[in-house]
Write a protein that holds these residues in place. Sequence first.
Motif, PDB file in Angstrom:
ATOM      1  N   TYR A 105      -1.956   0.442  -2.596  1.00  0.00           N
ATOM      2  CA  TYR A 105      -3.059   0.716  -3.363  1.00  0.00           C
ATOM      3  C   TYR A 105      -2.686   1.872  -4.442  1.00  0.00           C
ATOM      4  O   TYR A 105      -1.930   2.461  -4.240  1.00  0.00           O
ATOM      5  CB  TYR A 105      -4.229   1.295  -2.634  1.00  0.00           C
TER       6      TYR A 105
ATOM      7  N   GLY B 282      -4.165   4.402  -7.344  1.00  0.00           N
ATOM      8  CA  GLY B 282      -5.340   5.007  -7.567  1.00  0.00           C
ATOM      9  C   GLY B 282      -6.107   4.720  -8.693  1.00  0.00           C
ATOM     10  O   GLY B 282      -5.287   4.400 -10.030  1.00  0.00           O
ATOM     11  N   LYS B 283      -7.292   4.751  -8.692  1.00  0.00           N
ATOM     12  CA  LYS B 283      -8.022   4.807 -10.189  1.00  0.00           C
ATOM     13  C   LYS B 283      -8.090   5.969 -10.951  1.00  0.00           C
ATOM     14  O   LYS B 283      -8.214   5.926 -12.116  1.00  0.00           O
ATOM     15  CB  LYS B 283      -9.762   4.220  -9.725  1.00  0.00           C
ATOM     16  N   TYR B 284      -7.872   6.978 -10.388  1.00  0.00           N
ATOM     17  CA  TYR B 284      -8.069   8.369 -11.133  1.00  0.00           C
ATOM     18  C   TYR B 284      -6.632   8.997 -11.012  1.00  0.00           C
ATOM     19  O   TYR B 284      -5.925   8.869 -10.452  1.00  0.00           O
ATOM     20  CB  TYR B 284      -9.297   9.222 -10.765  1.00  0.00           C
TER      21      TYR B 284
ATOM     22  N   HIS C 198      -2.639   8.090 -10.790  1.00  0.00           N
ATOM     23  CA  HIS C 198      -2.536   6.576 -10.199  1.00  0.00           C
ATOM     24  C   HIS C 198      -1.290   6.448  -9.385  1.00  0.00           C
ATOM     25  O   HIS C 198      -0.498   5.774  -9.297  1.00  0.00           O
ATOM     26  CB  HIS C 198      -2.383   5.746 -11.473  1.00  0.00           C
TER      27      HIS C 198
ATOM     28  N   HIS D 284     -10.042  -9.914  -3.273  1.00  0.00           N
ATOM     29  CA  HIS D 284     -10.908  -8.738  -3.273  1.00  0.00           C
ATOM     30  C   HIS D 284     -10.952  -8.025  -1.836  1.00  0.00           C
ATOM     31  O   HIS D 284     -11.218  -8.867  -0.959  1.00  0.00           O
ATOM     32  CB  HIS D 284     -12.196  -8.432  -3.945  1.00  0.00           C
TER      33      HIS D 284
ATOM     34  N   GLU E 105     -11.954   2.739   0.110  1.00  0.00           N
ATOM     35  CA  GLU E 105     -11.934   2.114  -1.155  1.00  0.00           C
ATOM     36  C   GLU E 105     -12.628   0.807  -1.236  1.00  0.00           C
ATOM     37  O   GLU E 105     -12.284  -0.175  -0.230  1.00  0.00           O
ATOM     38  CB  GLU E 105     -10.678   2.056  -2.151  1.00  0.00           C
TER      39      GLU E 105
ATOM     40  N   ILE F 253     -11.769  -3.899  -3.834  1.00  0.00           N
ATOM     41  CA  ILE F 253     -10.575  -3.503  -4.636  1.00  0.00           C
ATOM     42  C   ILE F 253      -9.822  -4.980  -4.945  1.00  0.00           C
ATOM     43  O   ILE F 253      -9.665  -5.851  -4.211  1.00  0.00           O
ATOM     44  CB  ILE F 253      -9.496  -2.593  -4.026  1.00  0.00           C
TER      45      ILE F 253
ATOM     46  N   PRO G  99      -3.862   0.404 -12.193  1.00  0.00           N
ATOM     47  CA  PRO G  99      -4.426   1.467 -11.449  1.00  0.00           C
ATOM     48  C   PRO G  99      -5.874   0.946 -10.777  1.00  0.00           C
ATOM     49  O   PRO G  99      -6.616  -0.085 -11.562  1.00  0.00           O
ATOM     50  CB  PRO G  99      -5.076   2.760 -12.625  1.00  0.00           C
ATOM     51  N   GLY G 100      -6.256   1.114  -9.683  1.00  0.00           N
ATOM     52  CA  GLY G 100      -7.499   0.744  -9.150  1.00  0.00           C
ATOM     53  C   GLY G 100      -7.101  -0.729  -8.415  1.00  0.00           C
ATOM     54  O   GLY G 100      -8.494  -1.299  -8.175  1.00  0.00           O
ATOM     55  N   THR G 101      -6.137  -1.093  -8.240  1.00  0.00           N
ATOM     56  CA  THR G 101      -5.980  -2.479  -7.593  1.00  0.00           C
ATOM     57  C   THR G 101      -5.059  -2.238  -6.130  1.00  0.00           C
ATOM     58  O   THR G 101      -4.385  -1.392  -5.979  1.00  0.00           O
ATOM     59  CB  THR G 101      -5.177  -3.354  -8.517  1.00  0.00           C
ATOM     60  N   TRP G 102      -4.930  -3.371  -5.428  1.00  0.00           N
ATOM     61  CA  TRP G 102      -3.880  -3.433  -4.532  1.00  0.00           C
ATOM     62  C   TRP G 102      -2.997  -4.405  -4.739  1.00  0.00           C
ATOM     63  O   TRP G 102      -3.268  -5.458  -5.573  1.00  0.00           O
ATOM     64  CB  TRP G 102      -4.736  -3.761  -3.201  1.00  0.00           C
TER      65      TRP G 102
END
Length: 82
Positions: free
Chosen positions: A11, A13-15, A18, A46, A62, A65, A73-76
């Motif tokens: 994963y 990170g979104k913030y 990353h 997702h 989370e 996703i 960022p923000g994905t797996w």
Amino acid sequence: MKPTLGRIVRYVGKYGIHAPRAAVVSCTTADIVPGGDVAPLDSDMHVHLTVFTPGEQGQFPEMNIPYSEGGEPGTWSWPPRV
């Protein structure tokens, strides 16, 4: 390849920085029970995750996703094979 319950994934990170983290798939579309209390997922690619992180927090959830082969960022994504 579709994700399945309990699989280890990466994963991003979104913030912040990353940073990539190890995560476990905690829910897929195959695991959602109609009328249950689990948040819906937007597609078969997702997932809901439990993300592991160093430090006191240790882990965090989370939700919904999306998959990304490129690891935005923000994905797996699937861990690289070595």
